[in-house]
Design an enzyme around this catalytic site. Structure first.
Site, mmCIF file in Angstrom:
data_model
loop_
_atom_site.group_PDB
_atom_site.id
_atom_site.type_symbol
_atom_site.label_atom_id
_atom_site.label_comp_id
_atom_site.label_asym_id
_atom_site.label_seq_id
_atom_site.Cartn_x
_atom_site.Cartn_y
_atom_site.Cartn_z
ATOM 1 N N ASN A 11 37.192 -29.284 84.445
ATOM 2 C CA ASN A 11 37.692 -30.288 85.375
ATOM 3 C C ASN A 11 38.391 -29.794 86.629
ATOM 4 O OD1 ASN A 11 37.078 -33.057 84.505
ATOM 5 N ND2 ASN A 11 37.956 -32.350 82.582
ATOM 6 N N TRP B 104 30.928 -30.350 76.904
ATOM 7 C CA TRP B 104 31.640 -29.167 77.397
ATOM 8 C C TRP B 104 32.041 -29.420 78.843
ATOM 9 C CZ3 TRP B 104 31.496 -24.125 74.688
ATOM 10 C CH2 TRP B 104 32.124 -23.104 75.400
ATOM 11 N N ASP B 105 33.310 -29.701 79.060
ATOM 12 C CA ASP B 105 33.795 -30.149 80.371
ATOM 13 C C ASP B 105 34.452 -28.995 81.140
ATOM 14 O OD1 ASP B 105 34.486 -31.908 82.409
ATOM 15 O OD2 ASP B 105 35.535 -33.331 81.113
ATOM 16 N N ASP C 118 31.270 -39.134 87.088
ATOM 17 C CA ASP C 118 32.212 -40.075 86.495
ATOM 18 C C ASP C 118 32.088 -41.447 87.133
ATOM 19 O OD1 ASP C 118 33.244 -38.573 84.539
ATOM 20 O OD2 ASP C 118 35.130 -38.100 85.530
ATOM 21 N N ARG D 65 45.025 -31.325 88.204
ATOM 22 C CA ARG D 65 45.113 -32.122 86.974
ATOM 23 C C ARG D 65 46.044 -31.436 85.968
ATOM 24 N NH1 ARG D 65 40.666 -34.093 82.568
ATOM 25 N NH2 ARG D 65 40.907 -36.302 82.860
ATOM 26 N N ASP E 139 35.731 -38.592 73.270
ATOM 27 C CA ASP E 139 35.985 -37.796 74.467
ATOM 28 C C ASP E 139 37.392 -37.203 74.388
ATOM 29 O OD1 ASP E 139 36.245 -37.332 77.581
ATOM 30 O OD2 ASP E 139 34.150 -37.863 77.243
HETATM 31 C C1 DGJ Z 1 35.818 -35.589 83.152
HETATM 32 C C2 DGJ Z 1 34.548 -36.142 82.595
HETATM 33 O O1 DGJ Z 1 33.591 -36.276 83.604
HETATM 34 C C3 DGJ Z 1 34.836 -37.471 81.926
HETATM 35 O O2 DGJ Z 1 33.639 -38.037 81.457
HETATM 36 C C4 DGJ Z 1 35.812 -37.261 80.821
HETATM 37 O O3 DGJ Z 1 35.239 -36.455 79.831
HETATM 38 C C5 DGJ Z 1 37.081 -36.640 81.349
HETATM 39 N N1 DGJ Z 1 36.813 -35.450 82.104
HETATM 40 C C6 DGJ Z 1 38.031 -36.318 80.236
HETATM 41 O O4 DGJ Z 1 39.132 -35.644 80.655
#
Ligand code: DGJ
Length: 697
Positions: free
Chosen positions: A440, A437-438, A508, A403, A326
């Site tokens: 955030n 592929w995140d 999460d 973040r 990750d």
């Molecule tokens: C958010 C994701 O939901 C997590 O599983 C992890 O990949 C973090 N980001 C990493 O920054």
């Protein structure tokens, strides 16, 4: 669906849903016109298929625009109907024209007869010589006759995604939406509507729809003055505008809609079938998803090759098939304060290159996956230092940091080209089989100062198209890649992103008890083969709660099983049990991932709770049963199964017990949890997976 035109030429959706098996258009008895003259002047209360600002109605419109001369009402007249093939699908296209300004509006009805679904969309084309400004262009309108209705929608927040909500629809409006630039945790672009009190999980009429869109969106439910229900859905009109130049077109995303008489469960099975057969990328549509390991909860940003190799070895020994590193492997990524957008392997963490790990993982007979967050940039990154103007922003306005990161504007060609080239290099140089592929953070200060003024508000849509384009290009060059969509947990699951990605990280929150509710809601829309769940450590990182290993596994088995704990700290006994449970899952996996899902008992109270999967040929079924908290004196109950062949005999794999489909559906299975001693157990945290198979002959 039954369509007609009003005398004034507006398109009416007279009916959608049950046809009684044989109804034809001519059997439809038309609505009685209102006896109030005022009512007759307006189309309020009439089920318009696409209310337009300019139609004689005050209801929530699908289309609002401004012509160059300042005219803000559109007058669209029916021109022709035709059947066209779009993406291989027979599609009814109804063309309407505003002849004064040469605007052509095509309503599209893509027919998925085998799934009993219609995909609705609209396409606007400027056939004139002057530009026009589109201020809202939704995908479709849907109406239901006067009555009492309730709506089912999905809501939540980070860590509490996909909570299924049910609410009465009363006069006025209820809006579910995202204005965050992506699908969102707070609401998901899906709805179901049913007559009040008539529908539950198993039974009753339900009309439903889902939007294929990963940007901001809206679904508006409006109970009109005559108690008719009007629903409109599409791209969020807030802060949106589109400059439609001469010869240009604008297409909306699809709203897929359907009807079931088998309650919410029936609606979900229709959507699952459609997703599996029509939406998911073809390459992996029908392949079984691998059991994965993900390093996030174990190592966070503190990624180092030696520890990752140790984790990989342990994961392989447990039966894991895909090892995913990750966040934390790239750039200057030692925390969430740096590194995003520099997609190069960190030489301190991997002094001999990433190959050392990928080779080891492949030697262990696992696939290798890696985490990315391609739309994001850390101010502390080489990319940001070189191109600070590539983020969403307005001049002289401080951007909001979430973040410690900012969002790259994928509406810009140069941004897409740069990120695509970085990802291509990475994928060409490394042996990577899987991407997570995140995404955030939501979009704020969504400015695009470099674009011509009249185009700047197109950014909400162009950005999403840009993201889709980059993923699509990667899929062409690397067709075997498996891609997981994630947005700080489950912030981006929808029929749009799922046309480009294969599976979803849906929260999460990995606490098994909380997870039951999250998975319950998610799986009402999206198929189990897309639903990734990890078994993590206890006490749970998010809630501090302790639950047994077996319970955690049985919850995670509901879709695509993953392990996300620090397996190096698991005891030998835990590892042995985990290995057995992974083996058990692999045996059940084809039925769970590719079967038909029935929620038998929702995870609403202390328990018990149960979900069942049945193969299409009805010869095999898996029942997952859970008892969260025991309640003294309640005694043991039964759970009635669904979807079996009543005439067949089935045998339980664990002990050879036999029963008929008819008996198991009418009388049900006794709910008994066994302790490791083999004794019946009514305590907390009971769980099990039962496999039943048809007895041949
Ligand atoms: C958010 C994701 O939901 C997590 O599983 C992890 O990949 C973090 N980001 C990493 O920054």
């Amino acid at each position: 669906m039954l369509l007609s035109l009003t005398p004034g030429g507006a398109l009416v959706l007279d009916h959608w849903g049950a046809d009684g098996g044989s109804a034809r258009g001519e059997d439809y008895l038309p609505r009685r016109p209102s006896n109030w003259p005022w009512d007759r002047a307006f189309l309020d209360g009439v089920p318009l298929a696409y209310p337009v600002y300019g139609d004689p109605t005050f209801k929530e419109p699908c289309l609002c625009l401004v012509y160059e001369d300042g005219t803000r009402v559109a007058r669209l007249a029916f021109r022709e109907d035709r059947i066209v093939k779009l993406k291989g699908r027979p599609t009814l296209e109804l063309l309407f024209v505003d002849s004064v300004h040469d605007l052509v509006l095509a309503h599209r009805f893509a027919v998925y007869a085998e799934h009993d679904l219609i995909g609705r969309a609209a396409r606007l084309q400027n056939d004139g010589e002057r530009p026009m400004r589109i201020e809202r262009a939704l995908s479709a309108g849907l109406g239901l006759p006067p009555g009492q209705y309730e709506a089912w929608t999905l809501h939540g927040q980070l860590g509490r995604e996909y909570q299924l909500e049910r609410r009465p629809l009363r006069p006025g409006k209820f809006i579910t939406e995202s204005r965050r630039g992506f699908t969102s945790h707070e609401a998901n672009p899906w709805f179901a509507v049913s007559p009040t009190g008539e529908t539950n999980e198993q039974h009753g009429p339900v009309w439903f729809g889902a939007l294929a869109w990963s940007g901001s969106w809206t679904i508006v439910f409006e109970v009109e003055r005559n108690e008719a229900l009007s629903i409109v859905a599409g791209v969020q009109p807030f802060d949106f505008a589109w400059h439609l130049g001469p010869g240009e077109t604008l297409e909306t995303p699809a709203l897929v809609c359907g009807y079931s008489e088998e309650g919410l469960g029936g609606a979900s099975r229709v959507l699952h079938g459609y997703l599996a057969a029509e939406v998911l990328p073809e390459r992996h549509r029908s392949t079984l998803r691998p059991v994965l390991y993900n390093s996030w909860e174990a190592t966070g940003f503190d990624v180092h090759v030696e520890e990752q190799i140790a984790l990989a070895r342990r994961a392989a020994a447990l039966g894991v098939e895909l090892f995913v590193v990750d966040d934390g492997w790239f750039g200057a990524r030692d925390s969430d304060q740096a590194g995003l957008a520099d997609w190069v392997v960190n030489p301190r963490k991997f002094p001999r290159g990433l190959g050392e790990l990928t080779d080891e993982v492949h030697c262990l007979d696992m696939q290798f996956g890696i985490w990315l967050e391609p739309e994001m940039v850390s101010p502390d990154s080489d990319l940001y230092r070189a191109h600070p103007d590539w983020i969403f922003h307005f001049p002289d306005r401080e951007p909001t940091f979430v973040r410690d990161q900012l969002v790259l504007n994928f509406a810009r060609e140069d941004v897409r080209a740069n990120i695509l080239a970085q990802l291509q290099r990475l994928l060409r140089e490394q042996r990577i089989d899987f991407l997570k592929w995140d995404h955030n953070r939501p979009l704020t200060e969504v400015g695009w100062p470099a674009a011509p003024r009249e185009r700047q508000r197109e950014v909400w849509v162009r950005h999403v198209h840009g993201v889709y384009e980059v993923i699509a290009q990667l899929r062409v060059e690397f067709p075997d890649l498996l891609i997981e969509t994630c947005a700080a947990g489950g912030g981006r699951a929808d029929l749009g992103i799922l046309a480009l990605t294969d599976q979803v990280w849906l929260s999460d929150n990995t606490d098994a008890a909380d997870r039951l509710l999250i998975q319950y809601g998610y799986s009402h829309v999206y198929a189990p083969r897309t639903m990734v769940n990890w078994v993590t450590d206890v006490p749970n990182l998010q809630t501090g709660r302790e639950s047994p290993l077996e319970f955690r596994f049985h919850v995670a088995m509901q879709g695509v099983l993953g392990i996300g704990g620090n397996v190096l700290r698991w005891t030998a006994e835990e590892c042995d049990r985990a290995r057995e449970l992974v083996t058990e899952y692999k045996r059940l996996r084809p039925i769970i991932q590719q079967g038909r899902q029935y929620w038998l008992l929702p995870p609403a109270s202390n328990g018990p709770c149960a979900v069942q999967y049945v193969t299409n040929d009805r010869r095999q079924t898996v029942v997952l049963l859970y008892q969260l908290l025991a309640m003294g004196g309640r005694g043991r109950g039964r759970v009635r199964l669904r979807g079996l062949d009543p005439t067949r005999r089935y045998r339980r794999a664990a002990d050879g017990a036999e029963s008929t489909g008819a008996a198991m559906m009418a009388i049900g299975l006794p709910i008994v949890f066994l302790q490791s001693t083999g004794l019946p157990h009514d305590g907390d945290w009971g769980s099990k997976a039962e496999l039943w198979q048809a007895v041949d002959g």
